[in-house]
Design a protein around this motif. Structure first.
Motif, PDB file in Angstrom:
ATOM      1  N   ARG A 248       0.805  -1.160   0.136  1.00 19.90           N
ATOM      2  CA  ARG A 248      -0.067   0.002   0.257  1.00 19.90           C
ATOM      3  C   ARG A 248       0.900   1.331  -0.099  1.00 19.90           C
ATOM      4  O   ARG A 248       0.420   2.151  -0.648  1.00 19.90           O
ATOM      5  CB  ARG A 248      -0.854   0.072   1.144  1.00 19.90           C
ATOM      6  CG  ARG A 248      -1.679  -1.145   1.236  1.00 19.90           C
ATOM      7  CD  ARG A 248      -3.227  -0.561   1.993  1.00 19.90           C
ATOM      8  NE  ARG A 248      -2.565  -0.550   3.463  1.00 19.90           N
ATOM      9  CZ  ARG A 248      -3.485  -0.268   4.275  1.00 19.90           C
ATOM     10  NH1 ARG A 248      -4.924  -0.009   4.262  1.00 19.90           N
ATOM     11  NH2 ARG A 248      -3.150   0.082   5.559  1.00 19.90           N
ATOM     12  N   LYS A 249       1.892   1.133   0.626  1.00 26.30           N
ATOM     13  CA  LYS A 249       2.777   2.463   0.802  1.00 26.30           C
ATOM     14  C   LYS A 249       3.481   2.543  -0.424  1.00 26.30           C
ATOM     15  O   LYS A 249       3.554   3.762  -1.027  1.00 26.30           O
ATOM     16  CB  LYS A 249       3.874   2.264   1.961  1.00 26.30           C
ATOM     17  CG  LYS A 249       3.362   2.221   3.391  1.00 26.30           C
ATOM     18  CD  LYS A 249       4.324   2.247   4.272  1.00 26.30           C
ATOM     19  CE  LYS A 249       3.985   1.997   5.889  1.00 26.30           C
ATOM     20  NZ  LYS A 249       5.082   1.890   6.704  1.00 26.30           N
ATOM     21  N   ILE A 250       4.093   1.525  -1.127  1.00 24.68           N
ATOM     22  CA  ILE A 250       4.595   1.603  -2.636  1.00 24.68           C
ATOM     23  C   ILE A 250       3.591   2.285  -3.683  1.00 24.68           C
ATOM     24  O   ILE A 250       3.986   3.117  -4.241  1.00 24.68           O
ATOM     25  CB  ILE A 250       5.272   0.333  -2.950  1.00 24.68           C
ATOM     26  CG1 ILE A 250       5.996  -0.270  -1.965  1.00 24.68           C
ATOM     27  CG2 ILE A 250       5.821   0.211  -4.343  1.00 24.68           C
ATOM     28  CD1 ILE A 250       6.803  -1.670  -2.254  1.00 24.68           C
ATOM     29  N   THR A 251       2.279   1.540  -3.497  1.00 23.89           N
ATOM     30  CA  THR A 251       1.129   2.115  -4.590  1.00 23.89           C
ATOM     31  C   THR A 251       0.994   3.399  -4.224  1.00 23.89           C
ATOM     32  O   THR A 251       0.842   4.296  -5.174  1.00 23.89           O
ATOM     33  CB  THR A 251      -0.011   1.240  -4.216  1.00 23.89           C
ATOM     34  OG1 THR A 251       0.355  -0.274  -4.439  1.00 23.89           O
ATOM     35  CG2 THR A 251      -1.159   1.681  -5.005  1.00 23.89           C
ATOM     36  N   ALA A 252       0.736   3.941  -2.826  1.00 18.56           N
ATOM     37  CA  ALA A 252       0.685   5.504  -2.678  1.00 18.56           C
ATOM     38  C   ALA A 252       1.638   6.291  -3.176  1.00 18.56           C
ATOM     39  O   ALA A 252       1.201   7.418  -3.794  1.00 18.56           O
ATOM     40  CB  ALA A 252       0.560   5.663  -1.125  1.00 18.56           C
TER      41      ALA A 252
END
Length: 256
Positions: free
Chosen positions: A197-201
């Motif tokens: 999720r952090k990478i996607t954000a």
């Protein structure tokens, strides 16, 4: 065998270690064999565990027990071996507590899978030593055997009860390790989802200036605000504001 009883005991020893690792040896096993006749007892030991010096000293301190013959010696050997089972089982509790604490710590114990599997392997080795003795001890406690007098036979019931307790405790440890392993895998999965999720954000945030720069990097002559004096600062401000708004939205939703 005729008038001779041949008994085989698996001996165990808890291997002391400062910290449980993926290669730590927790339980060391050996073998102790006893030939029991009407007036003799012969023992043969394999492995580093199974010394009977304390058993002999205890029997010599109880002449009335020793007077009951070789069957009393066999009972003392069985009781000594099973007491070691109980002691090792209780010692393994410390390793169980250490693994459980590490898995449910703040970092989720991401590197503890190897330790859990190693402890399960050691518990399996302990179970292989303990569980097979149940039926022979029950046989000694309940069935008439020529070299085992009835008054000694009752003593084996107490040893059998201790063995059942150790066997049940080992089974409980194994079930608890299964639960700890499942919790560990679930935590690893959750942590991986958090990372994704952090990478996607961050990828979404970076996509905004990438898109704007891609549009204004196409080198067309007739583009809006291309020759305007404040065009570049305006585009930079728009990208910064867009990135800030997206970042704030992700932080509000718990993605960053």
């Amino acid at each position: 065998y005729d008038d001779t009883l041949f008994a085989v005991f698996k001996t165990v020893r808890y291997v002391e270690h400062e910290e449980l690792t993926a290669t730590s040896e927790v339980v060391e096993t050996g073998e102790l064999m006893a030939f029991v006749g009407g007036d003799f007892v012969i023992t043969i030991r394999h492995g580093g565990r199974g010394t009977l010096g304390p058993v002999r000293e205890a029997l010599e301190a109880q002449p009335e027990q020793l007077a009951k013959g070789p069957a009393a010696v066999l009972h003392a050997i069985a009781d000594h071996v099973v007491d070691d089972y109980v002691a090792v089982t209780e010692a393994v509790q410390n390793d169980m507590d250490a693994v459980e604490t590490a898995v449910f710590s703040e970092d989720g114990g991401r590197g503890d899978a190897g330790r859990i599997y190693q402890l399960k392997r050691e518990l399996l080795e302990l179970r292989r030593a303990v569980a097979p003795l149940g039926r022979p001890l029950e046989h000694l406690a309940t069935q008439p055997i020529p070299v085992i007098p009835p008054e000694v036979r009752a003593y084996f019931r107490d040893v059998h009860d201790h063995l059942i307790r150790a066997t049940e405790q080992i089974g409980a440890y194994d079930g608890l390790l299964d639960s700890v392993l499942q919790a560990h895998l679930a935590q690893v999965t959750v942590a991986q989802n958090e990372d994704m999720r952090k990478i996607t954000a961050w990828a979404a945030i970076v996509a905004v200036p990438t898109m704007v720069c891609g549009v204004y990097g196409m080198n067309f002559d007739n583009m809006p605000e291309l020759h305007w004096t404040y065009g570049y600062p305006l585009v930079v401000c728009v990208m910064a504001v867009a990135c800030f708004v997206i970042h704030r939205g992700f932080r509000r939703n718990g993605w960053l």
